[in-house]
Design an enzyme around this catalytic site. Sequence first.
Site, PDB file in Angstrom:
ATOM      1  CE  LYS A   1      -1.497  -3.924   3.113  1.00  0.00           C
ATOM      2  NZ  LYS A   1      -1.688  -5.032   2.176  1.00  0.00           N
TER       3      LYS A   1
ATOM      4  CE1 TYR B   1      -3.930  -2.537   5.326  1.00  0.00           C
ATOM      5  CE2 TYR B   1      -3.366  -0.217   4.990  1.00  0.00           C
ATOM      6  CZ  TYR B   1      -3.763  -1.437   4.480  1.00  0.00           C
ATOM      7  OH  TYR B   1      -3.994  -1.570   3.125  1.00  0.00           O
TER       8      TYR B   1
ATOM      9  CB  SER C   1      -0.871   0.022   1.262  1.00  0.00           C
ATOM     10  OG  SER C   1      -1.468   1.292   1.432  1.00  0.00           O
TER      11      SER C   1
HETATM   12  P1  NAP Z   1     -11.872  -5.665  -0.285  1.00  0.00           P
HETATM   13  O1  NAP Z   1     -12.509  -5.041  -1.455  1.00  0.00           O
HETATM   14  O2  NAP Z   1     -12.477  -5.427   1.046  1.00  0.00           O
HETATM   15  O3  NAP Z   1     -11.788  -7.234  -0.574  1.00  0.00           O
HETATM   16  C1  NAP Z   1     -11.344  -8.051   0.403  1.00  0.00           C
HETATM   17  C2  NAP Z   1     -11.230  -9.488  -0.151  1.00  0.00           C
HETATM   18  O4  NAP Z   1     -10.419 -10.193   0.773  1.00  0.00           O
HETATM   19  C3  NAP Z   1     -12.541 -10.216  -0.217  1.00  0.00           C
HETATM   20  O5  NAP Z   1     -12.508 -11.073  -1.351  1.00  0.00           O
HETATM   21  C4  NAP Z   1     -12.554 -11.048   1.073  1.00  0.00           C
HETATM   22  O6  NAP Z   1     -13.419 -12.173   0.885  1.00  0.00           O
HETATM   23  C5  NAP Z   1     -11.070 -11.391   1.178  1.00  0.00           C
HETATM   24  N1  NAP Z   1     -10.499 -11.672   2.494  1.00  0.00           N
HETATM   25  C6  NAP Z   1     -10.571 -10.920   3.608  1.00  0.00           C
HETATM   26  N2  NAP Z   1      -9.851 -11.489   4.617  1.00  0.00           N
HETATM   27  C7  NAP Z   1      -9.287 -12.605   4.099  1.00  0.00           C
HETATM   28  C8  NAP Z   1      -8.447 -13.626   4.625  1.00  0.00           C
HETATM   29  N3  NAP Z   1      -8.023 -13.610   5.900  1.00  0.00           N
HETATM   30  N4  NAP Z   1      -8.064 -14.642   3.811  1.00  0.00           N
HETATM   31  C9  NAP Z   1      -8.482 -14.694   2.543  1.00  0.00           C
HETATM   32  N5  NAP Z   1      -9.284 -13.758   1.988  1.00  0.00           N
HETATM   33  C10 NAP Z   1      -9.688 -12.731   2.755  1.00  0.00           C
HETATM   34  O7  NAP Z   1     -10.321  -5.241  -0.136  1.00  0.00           O
HETATM   35  P2  NAP Z   1      -9.377  -4.446  -1.153  1.00  0.00           P
HETATM   36  O8  NAP Z   1      -9.535  -3.003  -0.910  1.00  0.00           O
HETATM   37  O9  NAP Z   1      -9.550  -4.975  -2.514  1.00  0.00           O
HETATM   38  O10 NAP Z   1      -7.930  -4.829  -0.586  1.00  0.00           O
HETATM   39  C11 NAP Z   1      -7.155  -5.846  -1.185  1.00  0.00           C
HETATM   40  C12 NAP Z   1      -5.695  -5.575  -0.890  1.00  0.00           C
HETATM   41  O11 NAP Z   1      -5.321  -4.287  -1.393  1.00  0.00           O
HETATM   42  C13 NAP Z   1      -5.322  -5.582   0.601  1.00  0.00           C
HETATM   43  O12 NAP Z   1      -4.038  -6.150   0.736  1.00  0.00           O
HETATM   44  C14 NAP Z   1      -5.253  -4.103   0.932  1.00  0.00           C
HETATM   45  O13 NAP Z   1      -4.390  -3.844   2.023  1.00  0.00           O
HETATM   46  C15 NAP Z   1      -4.666  -3.571  -0.359  1.00  0.00           C
HETATM   47  N6  NAP Z   1      -4.872  -2.139  -0.546  1.00  0.00           N
HETATM   48  C16 NAP Z   1      -6.136  -1.653  -0.693  1.00  0.00           C
HETATM   49  C17 NAP Z   1      -6.290  -0.279  -0.875  1.00  0.00           C
HETATM   50  C18 NAP Z   1      -7.636   0.351  -1.073  1.00  0.00           C
HETATM   51  O14 NAP Z   1      -7.717   1.589  -1.018  1.00  0.00           O
HETATM   52  N7  NAP Z   1      -8.689  -0.425  -1.293  1.00  0.00           N
HETATM   53  C19 NAP Z   1      -5.177   0.565  -0.869  1.00  0.00           C
HETATM   54  C20 NAP Z   1      -3.918   0.012  -0.704  1.00  0.00           C
HETATM   55  C21 NAP Z   1      -3.774  -1.348  -0.549  1.00  0.00           C
HETATM   56  P3  NAP Z   1     -13.995 -13.037   2.125  1.00  0.00           P
HETATM   57  O15 NAP Z   1     -14.771 -12.097   2.976  1.00  0.00           O
HETATM   58  O16 NAP Z   1     -14.813 -14.107   1.473  1.00  0.00           O
HETATM   59  O17 NAP Z   1     -12.785 -13.595   2.816  1.00  0.00           O
END
Ligand code: NAP
Length: 274
Positions: free
Chosen positions: A182, A178, A165
Amino acid sequence: MLRTVIVGGIRYFTSSAASTMSCQRLKGKVAVVTASTDGIGFSVARRLAQEGAKVMISSRKEVNVKKAVDQLVSEGLSVSGIVCHVGKSDDRRQLLNETKSKYGGLDILVSNAAVNPVVSPIFDCAEEVWDKIMDINVKSTFLLMKEFLPLLRESKTPSIVIMSSVAAYDPFNLLGVYSISKTALVALCKASSEELATDGIRVNCIAPGIIRTKFSKPLYESEAANEIAMSRIAMQRIGLPEEISGIAAFLASDDSSYITGETIVASGGMSSRL
Ligand code: NAP
């Protein structure tokens, strides 16, 4: 495929779910993407499959896995799925075994799962919460990489992509722990890429900025949060998952064959230097 839409003078991008792309640089490759039933992980899984890969989808809840697989299969993509909570060793083993038996090997591992159970100052974070964040975000990524190495070593073009991130570089307010997790992933990428380079395994990281998903809603949904976000984003808009998945496809492909140990920041111009 991204289309530009202008709302209230601000440029947004929307995606269309094209089942195939003219770019088929991942044809013949097999990919595992963790946490791939929603948000960025789902978009990465779709993009890798659109570029020709066979993709193993996974997340904690069976209903989500089924829905994601059904959706991508209905788009004509070659995917299958299994439940995998990345913090559970049995689940990771089953993910490995299922990938082996279904596809016979692995070329691309995308470690995408992360949690953030609290929004608080660093020193208000309880020990159990610290452990949970480090366990899922850092330790599970390390274990997943370690456990999948034998399979990746059999590939001619192995590539690991870790989802970090922009908070790794410039910690988000009240998301300090968090953010620390990262930063550790950036270090894991660097350290492991050096060790794995002689095996021909490339390891790279992506550091997204604020991307429109369920996970990041608190960072943009309220007017106050949106104002703070915009004060940090040069491009003055939140990103979309599709603006991250193309980077994952690039890092997974032979187009990045001389890149390892790097982190690509995609944040619309947020501050991103340690
Ligand atoms: P999201 O839309 O909330 O999606 C989360 C996904 O993770 C869902 O498919 C969920 O499905 C699964 N999940 C949650 N806990 C899990 C676990 N312990 N094991 C396996 N699967 C799990 O999240 P996102 O924003 O796409 O984030 C994805 C990644 O991008 C993360 O690493 C996050 O830190 C990173 N990121 C996101 C952002 C942002 O702004 N969105 C920015 C920087 C980095 P289930 O509920 O079925 O498990």
